[in-house]
Motif scaffolding. Structure first.
Motif, PDB file in Angstrom:
ATOM      1  N   PHE A  82     -32.750  61.321 -37.455  1.00  0.00           N
ATOM      2  CA  PHE A  82     -32.197  60.009 -37.800  1.00  0.00           C
ATOM      3  C   PHE A  82     -30.814  60.073 -38.439  1.00  0.00           C
ATOM      4  O   PHE A  82     -30.216  59.045 -38.710  1.00  0.00           O
ATOM      5  CB  PHE A  82     -33.167  59.224 -38.693  1.00  0.00           C
ATOM      6  N   HIS A  83     -30.299  61.303 -38.654  1.00  0.00           N
ATOM      7  CA  HIS A  83     -28.919  61.401 -39.162  1.00  0.00           C
ATOM      8  C   HIS A  83     -28.184  62.541 -38.461  1.00  0.00           C
ATOM      9  O   HIS A  83     -28.368  63.716 -38.788  1.00  0.00           O
ATOM     10  CB  HIS A  83     -28.897  61.610 -40.671  1.00  0.00           C
ATOM     11  N   THR A  84     -27.349  62.187 -37.487  1.00  0.00           N
ATOM     12  CA  THR A  84     -26.504  63.158 -36.801  1.00  0.00           C
ATOM     13  C   THR A  84     -25.083  62.619 -36.734  1.00  0.00           C
ATOM     14  O   THR A  84     -24.820  61.455 -37.055  1.00  0.00           O
ATOM     15  CB  THR A  84     -26.975  63.429 -35.361  1.00  0.00           C
ATOM     16  N   HIS A  85     -24.197  63.482 -36.273  1.00  0.00           N
ATOM     17  CA  HIS A  85     -22.820  63.071 -35.982  1.00  0.00           C
ATOM     18  C   HIS A  85     -22.508  63.308 -34.506  1.00  0.00           C
ATOM     19  O   HIS A  85     -21.366  63.560 -34.141  1.00  0.00           O
ATOM     20  CB  HIS A  85     -21.839  63.830 -36.867  1.00  0.00           C
ATOM     21  N   LEU A  86     -23.538  63.229 -33.667  1.00  0.00           N
ATOM     22  CA  LEU A  86     -23.325  63.378 -32.225  1.00  0.00           C
ATOM     23  C   LEU A  86     -22.454  62.244 -31.703  1.00  0.00           C
ATOM     24  O   LEU A  86     -22.477  61.124 -32.230  1.00  0.00           O
ATOM     25  CB  LEU A  86     -24.662  63.373 -31.481  1.00  0.00           C
TER      26      LEU A  86
ATOM     27  N   ARG B 219     -29.659  55.403 -31.600  1.00  0.00           N
ATOM     28  CA  ARG B 219     -29.476  54.244 -32.478  1.00  0.00           C
ATOM     29  C   ARG B 219     -28.236  54.432 -33.362  1.00  0.00           C
ATOM     30  O   ARG B 219     -28.020  55.504 -33.923  1.00  0.00           O
ATOM     31  CB  ARG B 219     -30.706  54.045 -33.359  1.00  0.00           C
ATOM     32  N   PRO B 220     -27.441  53.372 -33.503  1.00  0.00           N
ATOM     33  CA  PRO B 220     -26.277  53.474 -34.396  1.00  0.00           C
ATOM     34  C   PRO B 220     -26.694  53.474 -35.854  1.00  0.00           C
ATOM     35  O   PRO B 220     -27.770  52.990 -36.213  1.00  0.00           O
ATOM     36  CB  PRO B 220     -25.475  52.216 -34.053  1.00  0.00           C
ATOM     37  N   THR B 221     -25.848  54.026 -36.689  1.00  0.00           N
ATOM     38  CA  THR B 221     -26.001  53.972 -38.143  1.00  0.00           C
ATOM     39  C   THR B 221     -24.712  53.426 -38.736  1.00  0.00           C
ATOM     40  O   THR B 221     -23.618  53.882 -38.395  1.00  0.00           O
ATOM     41  CB  THR B 221     -26.304  55.361 -38.723  1.00  0.00           C
ATOM     42  N   PHE B 222     -24.833  52.462 -39.598  1.00  0.00           N
ATOM     43  CA  PHE B 222     -23.697  51.762 -40.205  1.00  0.00           C
ATOM     44  C   PHE B 222     -23.130  52.612 -41.337  1.00  0.00           C
ATOM     45  O   PHE B 222     -23.782  52.812 -42.370  1.00  0.00           O
ATOM     46  CB  PHE B 222     -24.212  50.419 -40.739  1.00  0.00           C
ATOM     47  N   ARG B 223     -21.899  53.134 -41.149  1.00  0.00           N
ATOM     48  CA  ARG B 223     -21.287  54.033 -42.141  1.00  0.00           C
ATOM     49  C   ARG B 223     -19.951  53.424 -42.605  1.00  0.00           C
ATOM     50  O   ARG B 223     -18.906  53.670 -42.005  1.00  0.00           O
ATOM     51  CB  ARG B 223     -21.065  55.404 -41.513  1.00  0.00           C
TER      52      ARG B 223
ATOM     53  N   VAL C  12     -33.356  66.388 -40.873  1.00  0.00           N
ATOM     54  CA  VAL C  12     -32.237  65.927 -40.050  1.00  0.00           C
ATOM     55  C   VAL C  12     -31.274  67.092 -39.861  1.00  0.00           C
ATOM     56  O   VAL C  12     -31.205  68.002 -40.689  1.00  0.00           O
ATOM     57  CB  VAL C  12     -31.488  64.739 -40.687  1.00  0.00           C
ATOM     58  N   THR C  13     -30.507  67.067 -38.770  1.00  0.00           N
ATOM     59  CA  THR C  13     -29.539  68.146 -38.546  1.00  0.00           C
ATOM     60  C   THR C  13     -28.193  67.851 -39.184  1.00  0.00           C
ATOM     61  O   THR C  13     -27.453  68.773 -39.515  1.00  0.00           O
ATOM     62  CB  THR C  13     -29.305  68.378 -37.040  1.00  0.00           C
TER      63      THR C  13
END
Length: 468
Positions: A34-38, A179-183, A409-410
């Motif tokens: 649920f947390h990547t920077h792909l 899924r996008p994550t709002f950063r 998470v990776t």
């Protein structure tokens, strides 16, 4: 007698209970990262990587740091050398990474993606480079199939509020949920008023609205938040050096915004008021839409000014910052909780000195209704290694509820990083298995099965309210 490979079925598993937990239970679970920077673009376009050097070294600051420490010139890290040349220099470095998680990850990735079990060294680097690069030209090794190959079910990317999410929309029918994550970190970068105003103009452009004051800014951010929600976003992420808290912050934040728009720098107190206000408003949006909010706290970034000027951010010149201030974090969370605006929250620490403080502080805000509402996040960055993960599991067990942990998470930009989930699962199963073998955890197979399945998969599905 056949020689056992370094990466073998019982790798990191010290007993029969650990082996049973891993092979019969953990290994089968789909991956939720649920947390990547792909790159969502590379997934949507089903990118084909040119060679092993590109897929491994194009954007991996972990490897760059090790290469620099080994005396490899910067041209082979972030410079203009060919990917073959960069790979060969990485192969020179690998034997010197023993004891570092990079040694384990390198050989897990070679084994799981390319069925290569040799230990990478200068002696076999050319052969391995050619073999793996040839495989990367096959359709089975394009970006989407690399995710499928690792049984990835859900990926969370990291996305700026100004992003139009076109690639996420293009992936609507892909079998792996992306899924996008709002950063929204850029809206807190007030050190440089010129950068800040360029970013405000970007938000104005994407939203079609003028941002003349703080109220306008909050309205536009809420509009972007809603846009992300409609695109399937379930979480925000905030990469902060520290948490912010100021009493009576709103009037000061109003003035700070106008000062920034006039191109003027803020004082320390003005910065604290502005950032507290923005974080409170963003967290209220997260609560309104029932998102999970993640806080990655404590990275001291861009320490090397000379290299930052030459290469920019995220090039491997970041490190562990000072321990966090417990009072500030507590006051910030309490402010939200008093208004019943504290949503499900994950805190990740960079400094290992913060571990016990984070876990016990989070316990103050569990609500008695949502299982594991306040989460101590997976071992992050410099703590994402065997000792760091084991310490995470030990501390969470004795000060919290390990069985409610939302999982690994990776935090990676690499499409070859997913064996890190295997790495985590092996460490988890070994930790629990050793506890059973020492009589500290009951040998109750149904209980153990439930705990491992939940940590590896089910908890994340429930916590993020995914459709799995």
């Amino acid at each position: 007698m056949k020689t056992k490979h370094f990466i073998h079925p019982e790798f990191m598993l010290e007993g029969k209970t650990a082996a049973w937990l891993y092979h019969d239970i953990a290994e089968k679970q789909p991956i939720i990262d649920f947390h990547t920077h792909l790159s969502p673009r590379q997934i949507a376009e089903n990118h084909r990587f040119e060679n092993l050097g590109q897929v491994w070294l194009e954007d991996d600051h972990y490897k760059w740091r090790a290469m620099r420490a080994h005396g490899i010139d910067e041209t082979y890290c972030t410079g203009d050398r060919s990917y073959r040349e960069k790979f060969l220099k990485w192969a020179e470095t690998v034997p010197y990474t023993i004891g570092n998680p990079l040694y384990h990850w390198t050989h897990l990735e070679l084994a799981r993606y390319f069925d290569i079990y040799e230990l990478l060294s200068p002696a076999n680097a050319e052969k391995i480079y050619e073999q793996a690069s040839a495989m990367l030209q096959q359709d089975d090794f394009r970006a989407q199939n690399l995710l499928k190959k690792m049984n990835v079910e859900i990926v969370g990317t990291t996305d700026d509020p100004a992003d139009n999410l076109e690639y996420h929309r293009a992936l609507k029918n892909f079998s792996v949920q992306v899924r996008p994550t709002f950063r929204p970190d850029n809206i807190l970068k007030t050190e440089d008023p010129e950068f800040f105003n360029r970013y405000i103009e970007k938000l104005e452009s994407v939203s079609g609205n003028s941002i003349r004051n703080l109220e306008d800014l909050i309205a536009v951010l809420d509009e972007r938040h809603a846009f992300f929600h409609e695109a399937g976003c379930k979480a925000s992420d905030h990469g902060l050096e520290r948490m912010y808290y100021a009493r009576g912050f709103y009037p000061g934040a109003v003035k700070s915004f106008q000062k920034l728009r006039a191109g003027k720098s803020l004082t320390g107190d003005e910065t604290e008021s502005y950032r507290t206000c923005l974080m409170v408003e963003l967290c209220k949006m997260n609560h309104k839409r029932a998102w999970v909010q993640q806080f990655h706290l404590g990275a001291m970034r861009n320490n090397n000014t000379r290299m930052y000027r030459k290469k920019g951010a995220d090039k491997g010149f970041d490190s562990i910052g000072n321990p966090q201030d417990a009072y500030t974090i507590s006051r910030f969370l309490d402010l939200l909780d008093r208004e019943n605006m504290l949503t499900r929250t994950i805190l990740y620490n960079m400094n290992p000195a913060d571990t016990a403080m984070f876990i016990t502080l989070l316990g103050n805000f569990q609500d008695g209704r949502t299982p594991g509402k306040m989460q101590y996040g997976a071992g992050w960055w410099f703590l994402d290694q065997k000792e760091g993960i084991e310490n995470h599991l030990k501390h969470l067990s004795v000060m919290g509820l390990i069985a409610r942990f939302a999982g690994m998470v990776t935090d990676s930009r690499s499409f070859l990083s997913f064996p890190r989930h295997e790495y985590f699962r092996r460490i988890l199963c070994n930790y629990l298995g050793n506890g059973v073998d020492r009589g500290l955890i009951p040998n109750d197979k149904e209980l153990l099965k439930t705990v491992v399945e939940d940590i590896c998969h089910h908890n994340a599905v429930k916590y993020f309210q995914y459709e799995s």
